[in-house]
Design an enzyme around this catalytic site. Sequence first.
Site, PDB file in Angstrom:
ATOM      1  CD  GLU A  56      -5.709   0.643   1.154  1.00  0.00           C
ATOM      2  OE1 GLU A  56      -6.699   1.057   1.800  1.00  0.00           O
ATOM      3  OE2 GLU A  56      -5.152  -0.435   1.408  1.00  0.00           O
ATOM      4  CG  ASP A  57      -8.824   3.788   4.507  1.00  0.00           C
ATOM      5  OD1 ASP A  57      -8.012   2.971   4.014  1.00  0.00           O
ATOM      6  OD2 ASP A  57      -9.364   3.598   5.610  1.00  0.00           O
ATOM      7  CG  ASP A  79      -0.198   2.933   9.452  1.00  0.00           C
ATOM      8  OD1 ASP A  79       0.965   3.210   9.751  1.00  0.00           O
ATOM      9  OD2 ASP A  79      -1.101   2.870  10.304  1.00  0.00           O
ATOM     10  CB  THR A 122      -2.505  -3.104   3.242  1.00  0.00           C
ATOM     11  OG1 THR A 122      -2.588  -3.432   4.630  1.00  0.00           O
ATOM     12  CG2 THR A 122      -3.782  -3.515   2.537  1.00  0.00           C
ATOM     13  CG  LEU A 123      -0.263   0.345  -1.898  1.00  0.00           C
ATOM     14  CD1 LEU A 123      -1.553   0.095  -2.684  1.00  0.00           C
ATOM     15  CD2 LEU A 123       0.046   1.845  -1.836  1.00  0.00           C
ATOM     16  CE  LYS A 131      -1.361   7.337  10.877  1.00  0.00           C
ATOM     17  NZ  LYS A 131      -1.837   6.472  11.981  1.00  0.00           N
ATOM     18  CG  ASP A 169     -12.565   0.913  11.620  1.00  0.00           C
ATOM     19  OD1 ASP A 169     -11.518   0.982  10.937  1.00  0.00           O
ATOM     20  OD2 ASP A 169     -12.849  -0.089  12.305  1.00  0.00           O
TER      21      ASP A 169
END
Length: 199
Positions: free
Chosen positions: A102-103, A106, A110-111, A134, A162
């Site tokens: 992952e980038d 947060d 998602t993970l 984060k 992005d």
Amino acid sequence: MTSPDHAGEPLIARRELACGIDRVGMQMSNDLASLPRPPLLVGVLKGSTLFLADLMRSMQIEVEIDFISISAYSSTGSSSGVVRIVKDLEVDIAGRDVVIVEDIVDTGLTLNYLRRSLGERGPRSLRAATLLDKVARRIVPVEVEYSAFEVPDVFVVGYGLDFQGLYRNVPEILAVKDIAKLANDPMLLVRSLFVETSA
Ligand code: PRP
């Protein structure tokens, strides 16, 4: 790199990024050496692409890669943790040693979803690596075995991350100081980071 607009400031410079990624790559190489098959690095599109490219080059062992793309359902306009797979893996991960790449982690939603979903496919082992963590924003606790940098609760762009599709190819991580200002003018930072391409 030209000096960024006052709406954004450098948070992690190129050299620092390279050092952090090399450190994680070394750690992963040590942990994942001597497996029956090379580990499979799963890049989560699109943000992880730059990190994955540099991470795999920094590793001292053979690896394979695949990609997955997911999209959050946002009917309520908030992070519900309900996501769907838009592009699935091509590789069968049963019996494989898998690292989700992952980038940024947060909220962790998602993970958390990916770990559950890929975990159900019977991998031999499942780990996660992230460029940025984060921690302050976490909603669900989720295991992250490899993390290059912990970042504060600021909006970040660059190096894959992005804002409205822009800034992924900025070679460093920038902290956006005034997100409202950027939302009002998404091209705001472009003018100070890149050569103008239109008249
Ligand atoms: C970003 C990032 C993670 C996710 C992390 O993806 O790549 O997948 O958000 O956030 P979370 O921990 O709160 O779930 P994004 O949806 O922005 O897609 P992108 O990678 O294509 O930019």
